[in-house]
Design a protein around this motif. Structure first.
Motif, PDB file in Angstrom:
ATOM      1  N   ALA A 152       0.805  -1.254  -0.256  1.00  0.00           N
ATOM      2  CA  ALA A 152      -0.282   0.168   0.302  1.00  0.00           C
ATOM      3  C   ALA A 152       1.330   0.823   0.383  1.00  0.00           C
ATOM      4  O   ALA A 152       0.475   2.350  -0.714  1.00  0.00           O
ATOM      5  N   GLU A 153       2.378   0.989   0.652  1.00  0.00           N
ATOM      6  CA  GLU A 153       2.653   2.660   1.264  1.00  0.00           C
ATOM      7  C   GLU A 153       3.501   2.674  -0.789  1.00  0.00           C
ATOM      8  O   GLU A 153       3.286   3.960  -0.496  1.00  0.00           O
ATOM      9  N   SER A 154       4.342   1.470  -0.822  1.00  0.00           N
ATOM     10  CA  SER A 154       4.540   1.895  -2.168  1.00  0.00           C
ATOM     11  C   SER A 154       3.571   2.029  -3.609  1.00  0.00           C
ATOM     12  O   SER A 154       3.861   2.731  -4.081  1.00  0.00           O
ATOM     13  N   LEU A 155       2.523   1.949  -3.730  1.00  0.00           N
ATOM     14  CA  LEU A 155       1.667   1.908  -4.308  1.00  0.00           C
ATOM     15  C   LEU A 155       1.327   3.466  -4.358  1.00  0.00           C
ATOM     16  O   LEU A 155       1.169   4.605  -5.045  1.00  0.00           O
ATOM     17  N   CYS A 156       1.231   3.842  -3.461  1.00  0.00           N
ATOM     18  CA  CYS A 156       0.391   5.094  -2.237  1.00  0.00           C
ATOM     19  C   CYS A 156       1.338   6.204  -2.173  1.00  0.00           C
ATOM     20  O   CYS A 156       1.158   7.711  -2.640  1.00  0.00           O
ATOM     21  N   ARG A 157       3.002   6.327  -2.814  1.00  0.00           N
ATOM     22  CA  ARG A 157       4.115   7.209  -2.471  1.00  0.00           C
ATOM     23  C   ARG A 157       4.168   7.942  -3.697  1.00  0.00           C
ATOM     24  O   ARG A 157       4.566   9.335  -3.920  1.00  0.00           O
ATOM     25  N   VAL A 158       3.020   7.595  -4.894  1.00  0.00           N
ATOM     26  CA  VAL A 158       3.542   8.410  -5.882  1.00  0.00           C
ATOM     27  C   VAL A 158       2.463   9.675  -5.421  1.00  0.00           C
ATOM     28  O   VAL A 158       2.737  10.965  -6.166  1.00  0.00           O
ATOM     29  N   ILE A 159       1.338   9.917  -4.767  1.00  0.00           N
ATOM     30  CA  ILE A 159       1.036  11.246  -4.281  1.00  0.00           C
ATOM     31  C   ILE A 159       1.418  12.010  -2.927  1.00  0.00           C
ATOM     32  O   ILE A 159       1.854  11.042  -2.321  1.00  0.00           O
ATOM     33  N   LYS A 160       1.392  13.079  -3.405  1.00  0.00           N
ATOM     34  CA  LYS A 160       2.257  13.804  -2.601  1.00  0.00           C
ATOM     35  C   LYS A 160       1.493  14.311  -1.201  1.00  0.00           C
ATOM     36  O   LYS A 160       2.133  14.820  -0.620  1.00  0.00           O
ATOM     37  N   ASP A 161       0.364  15.047  -1.920  1.00  0.00           N
ATOM     38  CA  ASP A 161      -0.481  15.666  -0.488  1.00  0.00           C
ATOM     39  C   ASP A 161      -0.701  14.626   0.512  1.00  0.00           C
ATOM     40  O   ASP A 161      -0.811  13.543   0.033  1.00  0.00           O
ATOM     41  N   LYS A 162      -0.371  14.702   1.520  1.00  0.00           N
ATOM     42  CA  LYS A 162       0.161  13.772   3.062  1.00  0.00           C
ATOM     43  C   LYS A 162      -2.103  13.818   3.493  1.00  0.00           C
ATOM     44  O   LYS A 162      -1.735  12.043   3.485  1.00  0.00           O
ATOM     45  N   ALA A 163      -2.313  14.015   3.131  1.00  0.00           N
ATOM     46  CA  ALA A 163      -4.170  13.681   3.628  1.00  0.00           C
ATOM     47  C   ALA A 163      -3.928  13.048   2.062  1.00  0.00           C
ATOM     48  O   ALA A 163      -5.431  11.788   2.964  1.00  0.00           O
ATOM     49  N   ASP A 164      -3.937  13.261   1.088  1.00  0.00           N
ATOM     50  CA  ASP A 164      -4.249  12.534  -0.304  1.00  0.00           C
ATOM     51  C   ASP A 164      -3.739  10.939  -0.086  1.00  0.00           C
ATOM     52  O   ASP A 164      -4.550   9.833  -0.209  1.00  0.00           O
ATOM     53  N   TYR A 165      -2.094  11.641   0.461  1.00  0.00           N
ATOM     54  CA  TYR A 165      -1.645   9.851   0.710  1.00  0.00           C
ATOM     55  C   TYR A 165      -1.960   8.708   1.466  1.00  0.00           C
ATOM     56  O   TYR A 165      -2.912   7.407   1.548  1.00  0.00           O
ATOM     57  N   GLU A 166      -2.857   9.931   3.083  1.00  0.00           N
ATOM     58  CA  GLU A 166      -3.884   9.016   3.590  1.00  0.00           C
ATOM     59  C   GLU A 166      -4.561   8.575   3.466  1.00  0.00           C
ATOM     60  O   GLU A 166      -4.944   7.266   3.627  1.00  0.00           O
ATOM     61  N   LYS A 167      -5.205   9.275   2.632  1.00  0.00           N
ATOM     62  CA  LYS A 167      -6.710   8.129   1.958  1.00  0.00           C
ATOM     63  C   LYS A 167      -6.490   7.458   1.322  1.00  0.00           C
ATOM     64  O   LYS A 167      -6.997   6.444   1.333  1.00  0.00           O
ATOM     65  N   CYS A 168      -5.492   7.311   0.700  1.00  0.00           N
ATOM     66  CA  CYS A 168      -5.286   6.541  -0.537  1.00  0.00           C
ATOM     67  C   CYS A 168      -5.009   5.058   0.781  1.00  0.00           C
ATOM     68  O   CYS A 168      -4.777   3.598  -0.121  1.00  0.00           O
ATOM     69  N   LEU A 169      -4.108   5.481   1.195  1.00  0.00           N
ATOM     70  CA  LEU A 169      -3.733   3.976   2.569  1.00  0.00           C
ATOM     71  C   LEU A 169      -5.422   3.957   2.884  1.00  0.00           C
ATOM     72  O   LEU A 169      -5.383   2.399   2.833  1.00  0.00           O
ATOM     73  N   GLU A 170      -5.499   4.271   3.757  1.00  0.00           N
ATOM     74  CA  GLU A 170      -6.787   4.077   4.196  1.00  0.00           C
ATOM     75  C   GLU A 170      -7.956   3.200   3.516  1.00  0.00           C
ATOM     76  O   GLU A 170      -8.562   2.208   3.598  1.00  0.00           O
ATOM     77  N   LEU A 171      -8.239   3.732   1.941  1.00  0.00           N
ATOM     78  CA  LEU A 171      -9.019   2.853   0.685  1.00  0.00           C
ATOM     79  C   LEU A 171      -8.166   1.797   0.028  1.00  0.00           C
ATOM     80  O   LEU A 171      -8.899   0.415  -0.214  1.00  0.00           O
ATOM     81  N   TYR A 172      -6.729   1.726   0.731  1.00  0.00           N
ATOM     82  CA  TYR A 172      -5.938   0.541   0.162  1.00  0.00           C
ATOM     83  C   TYR A 172      -6.700  -1.143   0.941  1.00  0.00           C
ATOM     84  O   TYR A 172      -7.364  -2.065   0.226  1.00  0.00           O
ATOM     85  N   PHE A 173      -7.259  -0.545   2.489  1.00  0.00           N
ATOM     86  CA  PHE A 173      -7.415  -1.290   3.149  1.00  0.00           C
ATOM     87  C   PHE A 173      -8.766  -1.646   3.229  1.00  0.00           C
ATOM     88  O   PHE A 173      -9.638  -2.954   3.536  1.00  0.00           O
TER      89      PHE A 173
END
Length: 90
Positions: A48-69
């Motif tokens: 999840a972290e490696s896939l979401c790492r392309v997102i630079k905005d911290k809030a969007d990054y955290e949302k990406c991780l949340e959606l992954y699960f």
């Protein structure tokens, strides 16, 4: 035969009672299934972290991780929408 006083007989027993008794198993050892589950969870977290790492905005990054699960379909859509656009060739 030598006579012992009551204190001499009781003292070693009293001292032994005050010493902490070692607990044979304070926590049960992890089973192989538990270890495999932990390893699997760590792998998923890293994925999840490696896939979401392309997102630079911290809030969007955290949302990406949340959606992954939570929801893989929403995760893919979110990731596609937030991927950085390739720079135009000049």
């Amino acid at each position: 035969m030598r006579a012992y006083s009551a204190l001499t007989l009781v003292l070693p027993v009293a001292l032994a009672a005050l010493l902490p008794v070692p607990v044979a198993a304070q926590s049960a050892p992890q089973s192989d299934a538990d270890k495999k589950a932990v390893i699997q969870q760590q792998k998923e977290n890293e994925d999840a972290e490696s896939l979401c790492r392309v997102i630079k905005d911290k809030a969007d990054y955290e949302k990406c991780l949340e959606l992954y699960f939570l929801d893989q379909d929403q995760f893919r859509a979110f990731l596609d929408a937030h991927k950085p656009k390739p720079a135009p060739k000049g």
